[in-house]
Design a protein around this motif. Structure first.
Motif, short mmCIF file in Angstrom:
data_model
loop_
_atom_site.label_atom_id
_atom_site.label_comp_id
_atom_site.label_asym_id
_atom_site.label_seq_id
_atom_site.Cartn_x
_atom_site.Cartn_y
_atom_site.Cartn_z
N ALA A 1 -58.12 -31.68 15.49
CA ALA A 1 -57.19 -30.76 16.17
C ALA A 1 -55.79 -31.35 16.22
N SER A 2 -55.66 -32.64 16.57
CA SER A 2 -54.31 -33.17 16.71
C SER A 2 -53.65 -33.36 15.35
N LYS A 3 -54.43 -33.72 14.33
CA LYS A 3 -53.86 -33.80 12.99
C LYS A 3 -53.38 -32.43 12.53
N LEU A 4 -54.23 -31.44 12.82
CA LEU A 4 -53.89 -30.09 12.39
C LEU A 4 -52.59 -29.64 13.05
N LEU A 5 -52.43 -29.99 14.31
CA LEU A 5 -51.21 -29.62 15.02
C LEU A 5 -50.01 -30.29 14.36
N ALA A 6 -50.15 -31.58 14.05
CA ALA A 6 -49.05 -32.29 13.39
C ALA A 6 -48.71 -31.62 12.06
N TYR A 7 -49.73 -31.29 11.32
CA TYR A 7 -49.53 -30.69 10.01
C TYR A 7 -48.83 -29.34 10.14
N THR A 8 -49.30 -28.53 11.13
CA THR A 8 -48.73 -27.20 11.31
C THR A 8 -47.27 -27.28 11.73
N ILE A 9 -46.97 -28.16 12.69
CA ILE A 9 -45.59 -28.26 13.17
C ILE A 9 -44.69 -28.77 12.05
N GLY A 10 -45.16 -29.79 11.33
CA GLY A 10 -44.38 -30.31 10.22
C GLY A 10 -44.09 -29.21 9.20
N ALA A 11 -45.11 -28.42 8.90
CA ALA A 11 -44.94 -27.34 7.94
C ALA A 11 -43.93 -26.32 8.45
N ALA A 12 -43.96 -26.04 9.75
CA ALA A 12 -43.02 -25.07 10.32
C ALA A 12 -41.59 -25.55 10.14
#
Lengths: 559, 365
Positions: free
Chosen positions: A452-463
């Motif tokens: 979950a926390s990796k996914l959040l990092a990935y999503t925010i970075g992508a945004a």
């Protein structure tokens, strides 16, 4: 896992041989470096750029620097690596190393003149032989002796530098860099002078048509050296008082400079500044992934592409447009879509760790580029023709068309993103990311959900990358698949590494050094990635924390 | 994950899986199913479309095997380094490029002597040797700069150094040799085509395939039979234990890089034998393919590298005609690389231990 265990696996140790042999080895290596510099075509290309008007070109300075560096290293090594060797030894070893380096280059010159190497090495041209002869008849004994003598002289200087007391050495190098920067980026400074009404006439005295005037160079050198010396004295006195506020001052100064930059220079510089701001946006995105969460993402450019293509499809008045809305409507859509793409990619990929993740993301990024480029999706995305005629954004009825206004747009976005990442970094999730970066298994044991926390990092970075892509589309006015190559991802990675992983000011510094400077030195564009490669390796060896290292978040001061 | 697929057969096991799995597992399962459906529809469409004859497919497959053997040679470098250091040599594709250029200059020299046309069987090993020497030398340089200094630290430094070195190699080569394509001289009778069971097969492909197999066999013999090979296997098993029993770990690492580089050099020369033209930027995509082959076979596993390379090569050669054609995609060969990269991503996600499986892979990846 045996990585931290040091049993009998060998250690790196530098064996030092006989000082004389060591000196000759250093000189020979420097000579080979100089020869390589000439043979890849850099010498001839940089010989056209005068740093000091009509007297010193960039390539001559590069050669001199190589010899001086060799002299300095040899000067120290001659005394068994002591920081400040006695003058005579340093001078002797430095000069000898320089002589050896000069001899290698002279041998290259002889080789160039006697054989035709051009079928193999494209840069081994008569022009190179002519440039290396420094005005003497090509490859004559005189030219060869001249090269060796120049090498020895520069090595001598290097030895002298090695023997100087530290404050003097700092002052001399400071002055030297100031002159080099002023000469290299003459255009920027001249445009600043042009915009400042207070200093008429000064520009002509300091700058010539291609570089800095010799007189101006001497004055500048003396001025900066003096300043550095004075600062050293002051700092010595102030040391007891402690200087924690220095970093804040530096950030403030940098930001202020960024804000007024396009106002005092011309459109070209504004355009470069715009690119720097764009890469800052992307850099902060990758900083969340790589710098905080430790995810090596080499497919970062895919999210940039999603943002850019979203804006292109929504804002274009061309034939491929799906809508024709304003940039301000398209921007959030682009950000959301990029974040969605990040989540979609992240879900499967993030179970993969370390080097594998780098390869998986790299492959994903390439897949996206190839798909966009293919004929299969051409009816929707334009294939290699791309999408053109994207309307520039407008604000209060004003069309933001000039580079300066787009620069402020990107800068404003970068500010917002910087604030968000700063807050995230110091929030609970930021600490979770840092914990995961340090050791994923331990972090998981502490109750952090890694996926979950990796996914959040990935999503925010992508945004963040999507926002950068949106501005990019608005800036260029068109998007093409070739703007989204792997090189963009590598650029962003290099920015982070050079600036300092996990450090927000580091992103700024990295973007200025890696995007701004090469753009201003456009004519050497073909050596840009060579420079990147060398910079990446050198940083990892000499300064793995980056130019502006991150302060330890979550450490004593912050917890 | 793989248990989940056949867990449904027994009652209770499915409930157990549902209880233990998270939403991420469900999404991954959905992705698997989606990929399978896509593949099968494409395959059905491609088989019924009838655009290509059986002879076409056979010649695609032969080309695929040739490419696959090259991928396998590159994959060996990744696999061996990974087996010992648990790290990926990102610059390995560019080692291949350097080997290819060294071979080009050797071939040029031999061509001037007339040897290339007169006795290609004698000339080819010489050219291969040049490629191997250059590949090994560059690979040793990479080890020295990017790996040895960071041997005792666990960080991103080797990966980032290797990325940097990849750029240094590419752009140095670009400066030295220029950006235009370089053409290899012809190898005498190793040109043209041969009739094999009524199908025309280009001889260079057969030569490359055969040479790759010979070199691979030699390498396997070295690793299985020689003392060095024994030491390498011991270090791959446990570095510290190997050091304790008196194996010079540093030397083994150096030897591994040298052998991997030499294999990449062979791949570079054989690539040029098949395609005749080389550029300084060719290392990048071939390097990724080689990595994909290494993962596909099970990284750290030498036989797996061969298997993975062949499977990847054939899949790439047949994929566009078989699967993509089924969707009536225009110009399916543009998407050839998408198949290779897509396979890489899929394996990394769903079966990181590869086809043959390798206990090592589960340790870190």
């Amino acid at each position: 896992m045996s990585f931290e265990v040091v049993t009998s696996s060998f250690r790196v140790s530098r064996r030092r041989g006989v000082p004389l042999v060591e000196t000759l080895r250093i000189g020979g290596l420097a000579g080979l470096a100089a020869a390589a510099f000439a043979l890849i075509g850099a010498y001839v290309a940089m010989d056209k750029r005068h740093v000091i008007e009509n007297s010193l070109t960039l390539s001559q300075i590069a050669f001199a620097l190589i010899a001086i560096a060799a002299g300095q290293v040899a000067g120290r090594a001659g005394e068994g690596g002591r920081t400040r060797p006695p003058l005579a030894t340093a001078l002797f070893h430095g000069g000898l190393a320089g002589l050896a380096g000069g001899a290698v280059v002279a041998a290259l010159l002889l080789l160039l003149a006697s054989f035709n190497l051009r079928t193999t090495l494209v840069a081994a041209s008569p022009m190179l032989a002519k440039a290396l002869s420094f005005g003497a008849p090509i490859a004559s004994p005189q030219a060869l002796a001249q090269l060796a003598a120049l090498g020895a002289a520069c090595g001598f200087v290097g030895g002298l530098v090695a023997a100087l007391p530290a404050p003097v050495r700092r002052a001399v190098t400071g002055g030297f860099w100031a002159v080099l920067v002023a000469g290299l980026f003459r255009d920027v400074f001249v445009s600043i002078f042009d915009n400042l009404p207070a200093l008429p006439g000064l520009e002509g005295m300091v700058f010539g048509s291609g570089g800095i005037e010799p007189g101006g160079a001497v004055v500048l050198f003396a001025l900066v050296s003096g300043l550095v010396l004075a600062k050293d004295r002051l700092a010595g006195a102030r040391k007891a008082a402690g200087g924690g506020a220095a970093s804040k001052w530096r950030v403030g100064l940098l930001l202020a400079g960024l804000c007024v930059l396009p106002l005092v220079t011309d459109d070209f510089v504004a355009q470069v500044a715009m690119l720097v701001a764009l890469y800052m946006l992307m850099g902060m995105g990758l900083n969340i992934e790589l710098g905080l969460a430790g995810l090596v993402d080499l497919g970062f450019v895919a999210f940039f592409a999603v943002g850019a293509y979203t804006v292109a499809l929504l804002c274009s008045s061309g034939p491929l447009a799906v809508a024709d809305v304003s940039f301000w409507v398209a921007l959030p859509v682009a950000v959301v879509l990029a974040a969605g793409a990040g989540m979609l990619f992240g879900l499967p990929v993030l179970r993969v760790r370390g080097d594998y993740l780098a390869m998986a993301t790299l492959a994903l990024g390439e897949i996206i580029r190839l798909l966009v480029l293919s004929d299969a999706l051409a009816p929707y995305l334009g294939g290699s023709q791309g999408i053109i005629e994207i309307d520039p954004p407008s604000l209060f009825g004003l069309s933001l068309k000039s580079p300066a206004s787009l620069y402020y747009l990107a800068l404003a976005l970068a500010g917002v993103v910087a604030f968000i990442s700063w807050r995230l970094q110091h929030a609970r999730i930021g600490r979770a990311w840092l914990a995961m970066r340090e050791d994923e298994d331990v972090a998981q044991a502490l109750g952090i959900d890694p996926v979950a926390s990796k996914l959040l990092a990935y999503t925010i970075g992508a945004a963040f990358a999507g926002a950068a892509g949106a501005v990019f589309a608005a800036l260029i006015g068109s998007v093409y698949p070739h703007s989204f190559q792997l090189l963009v991802s590598i650029n962003v990675l290099a920015i982070l590494v050079i600036g300092g992983l996990g450090s927000l000011p580091g992103v700024l510094v990295g973007a200025i050094v890696l995007i701004g400077l090469p753009e201003l030195l456009r004519e050497f564009g073909e050596f840009r990635y060579l420079f990147y490669g060398i910079a990446l390796v050198a940083m990892m060896h000499k300064r793995a924390d980056g130019l502006w290292p991150a302060s330890r978040v979550g450490g004593d001061a912050d917890a | 994950m793989s248990e989940a697929m056949h867990a449904g057969r027994e009652p209770g096991a499915f409930a157990e899986w549902r209880r233990r799995s998270t939403w991420v597992d469900h999404v991954l399962l959905a992705i698997r199913a989606g990929v399978a459906v896509l593949l099968l529809t494409g395959l059905a469409g491609g088989l019924t479309a009838g655009t290509y004859s059986l002879a076409d497919f056979v010649s695609f497959a032969v080309f695929g095997l040739t490419m696959g053997s090259l991928y396998a040679l590159i994959a060996l470098g990744y696999t061996m380094v990974y087996g010992i250091l648990r790290m990926i040599n990102f610059a390995h594709g560019d080692v291949m490029m350097v080997g290819s250029f060294a071979g080009l200059f050797a071939a040029g020299g031999l061509n001037d002597l007339g040897l290339l046309r007169a006795a290609p069987l004698l000339a080819l090993p010489l050219v291969l040797a040049a490629g191997m020497a250059a590949g090994a030398a560059v690979s040793l340089g990479i080890e020295r700069v990017a790996y040895r200094p960071f041997l005792h630290v666990r960080s991103l430094a080797p990966l980032i150094c290797a990325i940097g070195l990849s750029f240094v190699l590419q752009y140095t080569a670009r400066g030295l040799f220029g950006t235009r394509n370089r053409a290899y001289p012809g190898f005498g009778w190793m040109e043209g085509t041969l009739d094999l069971f009524g199908l025309p097969v280009p001889i260079p492909q057969l030569v490359a395939f055969g040479a790759a197999l010979v070199v691979l066999a030699g390498l396997l013999a070295v690793v299985r039979l020689s003392p060095l090979g024994k030491a390498m296997r011991a270090v791959a098993e446990d570095r510290d234990a190997a050091a304790l029993v008196g194996i010079d770990v540093g030397r083994v690492i150096v030897a591994t890089f040298a052998i991997g580089g030499a294999m990449a050099g062979v791949a570079g020369v054989l690539y040029a034998v098949v395609f005749k033209q080389i550029t300084v930027f060719m290392g990048f995509s071939l390097g990724i393919k080689g990595f994909a082959a290494a993962i596909l076979g099970g990284i750290g596993n030498l036989g797996g590298a061969l298997l993975g390379g062949l499977v990847l090569g054939v899949a790439e050669a047949l994929g566009p005609a078989l699967v993509l054609e089924g969707f009536h995609i225009p110009a399916p060969y543009q998407l050839k690389d998408v198949i290779g990269y897509g396979m890489l991503v899929m394996i990394l996600i769903f079966r990181p231990q590869g086809l043959l499986g390798e206990r090592l892979a589960s340790k870190r990846a």
